[in-house]
Design a protein around this motif. Structure first.
Motif, PDB file in Angstrom:
ATOM      1  N   GLN A 156       2.673   6.575   4.810  1.00 22.17           N
ATOM      2  CA  GLN A 156       2.941   5.511   5.815  1.00 22.17           C
ATOM      3  C   GLN A 156       1.624   5.050   6.698  1.00 22.17           C
ATOM      4  OE1 GLN A 156       5.922   5.160   8.897  1.00 22.17           O
ATOM      5  NE2 GLN A 156       6.521   3.323   8.442  1.00 22.17           N
ATOM      6  N   THR A 157       1.142   6.111   7.397  1.00 21.24           N
ATOM      7  CA  THR A 157      -0.129   5.963   7.873  1.00 21.24           C
ATOM      8  C   THR A 157      -1.107   5.544   7.359  1.00 21.24           C
ATOM      9  OG1 THR A 157       0.825   8.042   9.333  1.00 21.24           O
ATOM     10  CG2 THR A 157      -1.541   7.107   9.488  1.00 21.24           C
ATOM     11  N   GLU A 158      -1.242   5.761   6.178  1.00 18.55           N
ATOM     12  CA  GLU A 158      -2.267   5.583   5.185  1.00 18.55           C
ATOM     13  C   GLU A 158      -2.090   4.066   4.711  1.00 18.55           C
ATOM     14  OE1 GLU A 158      -3.718   7.933   1.569  1.00 18.55           O
ATOM     15  OE2 GLU A 158      -2.729   6.392   0.429  1.00 18.55           O
ATOM     16  N   ALA A 159      -1.003   3.597   4.377  1.00 17.69           N
ATOM     17  CA  ALA A 159      -0.649   2.301   4.290  1.00 17.69           C
ATOM     18  C   ALA A 159      -0.941   1.506   5.270  1.00 17.69           C
ATOM     19  CB  ALA A 159       0.775   2.260   3.596  1.00 17.69           C
ATOM     20  N   ILE A 160      -0.587   1.655   6.539  1.00 17.45           N
ATOM     21  CA  ILE A 160      -0.929   0.811   7.712  1.00 17.45           C
ATOM     22  C   ILE A 160      -2.308   0.626   8.095  1.00 17.45           C
ATOM     23  CG2 ILE A 160      -0.570   1.000  10.089  1.00 17.45           C
ATOM     24  CD1 ILE A 160       2.095   2.223   9.842  1.00 17.45           C
ATOM     25  N   ALA A 161      -3.095   1.573   7.895  1.00 16.09           N
ATOM     26  CA  ALA A 161      -4.473   1.805   8.011  1.00 16.09           C
ATOM     27  C   ALA A 161      -5.118   0.676   6.762  1.00 16.09           C
ATOM     28  CB  ALA A 161      -5.068   3.188   7.735  1.00 16.09           C
ATOM     29  N   HIS A 205       0.822  -1.356  -0.051  1.00 18.42           N
ATOM     30  CA  HIS A 205      -0.003   0.049   0.042  1.00 18.42           C
ATOM     31  C   HIS A 205       0.900   1.259   0.042  1.00 18.42           C
ATOM     32  CE1 HIS A 205      -3.842  -1.935   0.090  1.00 18.42           C
ATOM     33  NE2 HIS A 205      -3.518  -2.543   1.250  1.00 18.42           N
ATOM     34  N   LEU A 206       2.171   1.033   0.368  1.00 14.74           N
ATOM     35  CA  LEU A 206       3.014   2.186   0.423  1.00 14.74           C
ATOM     36  C   LEU A 206       3.456   2.542  -0.962  1.00 14.74           C
ATOM     37  CD1 LEU A 206       4.440   4.151   2.509  1.00 14.74           C
ATOM     38  CD2 LEU A 206       6.210   2.627   2.522  1.00 14.74           C
ATOM     39  N   ALA A 207       3.283   1.460  -1.798  1.00 15.09           N
ATOM     40  CA  ALA A 207       3.753   1.620  -3.127  1.00 15.09           C
ATOM     41  C   ALA A 207       4.807   2.566  -3.466  1.00 15.09           C
ATOM     42  CB  ALA A 207       2.381   2.280  -4.116  1.00 15.09           C
ATOM     43  N   GLN A 208       5.940   2.448  -3.105  1.00 21.21           N
ATOM     44  CA  GLN A 208       7.125   3.212  -3.356  1.00 21.21           C
ATOM     45  C   GLN A 208       7.140   4.634  -2.815  1.00 21.21           C
ATOM     46  OE1 GLN A 208       9.691   1.137  -4.760  1.00 21.21           O
ATOM     47  NE2 GLN A 208       8.069  -0.418  -5.115  1.00 21.21           N
ATOM     48  N   ARG A 209       6.229   5.330  -2.209  1.00 19.20           N
ATOM     49  CA  ARG A 209       6.125   6.680  -1.730  1.00 19.20           C
ATOM     50  C   ARG A 209       6.991   6.485  -0.550  1.00 19.20           C
ATOM     51  NH1 ARG A 209      -0.050   7.506  -0.911  1.00 19.20           N
ATOM     52  NH2 ARG A 209       0.124   5.216   0.006  1.00 19.20           N
ATOM     53  N   PRO A 210       7.441   7.715  -0.257  1.00 18.27           N
ATOM     54  CA  PRO A 210       8.431   8.291   0.790  1.00 18.27           C
ATOM     55  C   PRO A 210       7.054   8.072   2.254  1.00 18.27           C
ATOM     56  CG  PRO A 210       8.709   9.829  -0.698  1.00 18.27           C
ATOM     57  CD  PRO A 210       7.558   8.872  -1.290  1.00 18.27           C
ATOM     58  N   GLU A 211       7.806   7.284   3.201  1.00 17.83           N
ATOM     59  CA  GLU A 211       6.774   7.164   4.612  1.00 17.83           C
ATOM     60  C   GLU A 211       6.224   8.432   4.899  1.00 17.83           C
ATOM     61  OE1 GLU A 211       9.731   5.124   6.805  1.00 17.83           O
ATOM     62  OE2 GLU A 211       9.002   3.282   5.843  1.00 17.83           O
ATOM     63  N   PHE A 212       7.032   9.599   4.796  1.00 11.70           N
ATOM     64  CA  PHE A 212       6.254  10.663   5.396  1.00 11.70           C
ATOM     65  C   PHE A 212       5.685  11.837   4.243  1.00 11.70           C
ATOM     66  CE2 PHE A 212       8.446   8.958   9.071  1.00 11.70           C
ATOM     67  CZ  PHE A 212       8.021   9.318  10.274  1.00 11.70           C
ATOM     68  N   GLN A 213       5.685  11.325   3.293  1.00 12.33           N
ATOM     69  CA  GLN A 213       5.259  11.985   2.384  1.00 12.33           C
ATOM     70  C   GLN A 213       3.444  12.244   2.415  1.00 12.33           C
ATOM     71  OE1 GLN A 213       5.439  11.096  -2.075  1.00 12.33           O
ATOM     72  NE2 GLN A 213       3.360  10.968  -2.164  1.00 12.33           N
ATOM     73  N   ARG A 214       3.236  13.602   2.691  1.00 19.27           N
ATOM     74  CA  ARG A 214       1.674  13.899   2.961  1.00 19.27           C
ATOM     75  C   ARG A 214       0.794  13.298   1.946  1.00 19.27           C
ATOM     76  NH1 ARG A 214      -0.359  19.288   5.964  1.00 19.27           N
ATOM     77  NH2 ARG A 214      -2.442  18.844   5.842  1.00 19.27           N
ATOM     78  N   VAL A 215      -0.342  12.936   2.497  1.00 18.94           N
ATOM     79  CA  VAL A 215      -1.410  12.699   1.652  1.00 18.94           C
ATOM     80  C   VAL A 215      -2.724  13.240   1.950  1.00 18.94           C
ATOM     81  CG1 VAL A 215      -0.483  10.425   1.176  1.00 18.94           C
ATOM     82  CG2 VAL A 215      -1.919  10.730   3.176  1.00 18.94           C
TER      83      VAL A 215
END
Ligand SMILES: [Zn+2]
Length: 276
Positions: A262-267, A203-213
């Motif tokens: 990262q928060t989004e991917a964890i959720a 779900h993170l799909a290569q994005r930086p972990e703290f990249q704002r979404v």
């Protein structure tokens, strides 16, 4: 043998079809417990963890004589009994303790009805120059809470996603047990939920972990997982508080409440694992 046959004959004649063991005299009537239904389950569905923000002495005083209570209390350094750490049971498990307050998790509210509450003595946090400073738990009390939680989960069949922080079920009011509670380590002992790392990476799909979404996807995922959260699509103050509660539980490395990849991917990984 003759006596027994005579006794059974008398019972049959009297129309008494149950043995005396299953009859219990009550107040002006009796109950017969011979026939037990298969359709039943435990009333306890949730385990809620808290910290007290008071020391040992005042925690015990508040939880035994005040308007709040919990089923169990874990002191800073629990006393021992034959080398076993001791938890104080303040309310019998079969009765409601008053620990959750106004609360909601998935389709249920008023979690006092369906939960066991454990209060852990801990001072909470102080406001420092660079933000909140949280007080650590002691190894001894974590060992006790781990063993107690594992036993409760087993006895009541509590599902991992129903082992929750007070801040999960009342995110606008509560911060306990805070970001220093070791949820991941507990999950490795079968206590509570934790996402699979592979699914998080997907779900993170290569994005930086703290990249704002954007807030919308995370709002939707948290509602699906169990949090009470409005689907506004924007980062309003209430949304940010719920995001913060989620991060304290599942992403303690950053608990600003700002939605990131990262928060989004964890959720999303939690929803996939526990609420498919
Ligand atoms: Zn609490």
């Amino acid at each position: 043998m003759k006596t027994l046959i005579l006794f059974l004959a008398i019972l049959t004649m009297a129309g008494c079809t149950t043995g005396p063991k299953n009859l219990i005299a009550k107040n002006g009537y009796a109950i017969d417990t011979t026939h037990e239904s298969q359709s039943q389950n435990e009333r306890v569905r949730h385990l809620v963890l808290h910290y007290t923000v008071l020391d040992d002495h005042h925690s015990l005083q508040a939880l035994t004589s005040g308007t709040a209570s919990a089923h169990y209390l874990a002191f800073t350094t629990p006393p021992t009994h034959h080398e076993l750490p001791v938890a104080l049971q303040l309310v019998p498990e079969g009765r409601r303790a008053w620990h959750a307050g106004v609360s909601q998790w998935a389709s249920r509210n008023n979690l006092n009805d369906t939960s066991i509450g454990i209060e852990i003595v801990n001072a909470g946090f102080i406001e420092g120059p660079t933000g909140r400073l949280w007080f650590p738990y002691t190894e001894a009390q974590l060992t006790l809470v781990k063993r107690l939680s594992a036993d409760l989960i087993k006895r009541y069949g509590i599902e991992p996603q129903n082992v929750v922080a007070h801040s999960d079920i009342a995110p606008l009011r509560k911060s306990d047990p805070g970001p220093l509670f070791p949820w991941q380590a507990f999950s490795e002992h079968g206590i509570g939920a934790w996402p699979d790392a592979v699914t998080v990476q997907k779900h993170l799909a290569q994005r930086p972990e703290f990249q704002r979404v954007e807030a919308g996807t995370l709002q939707k995922a948290l509602a699906a997982y169990g949090y009470k959260i409005a689907q506004t699509g924007v980062l309003d103050e209430e949304t940010r508080q719920v995001f913060r509660a989620f991060q304290m539980h599942f992403r303690p490395a950053g608990i600003s409440g700002i939605p990131d990849a990262q928060t989004e991917a964890i959720a999303l990984a939690l929803v996939e694992k526990y609420r498919p």
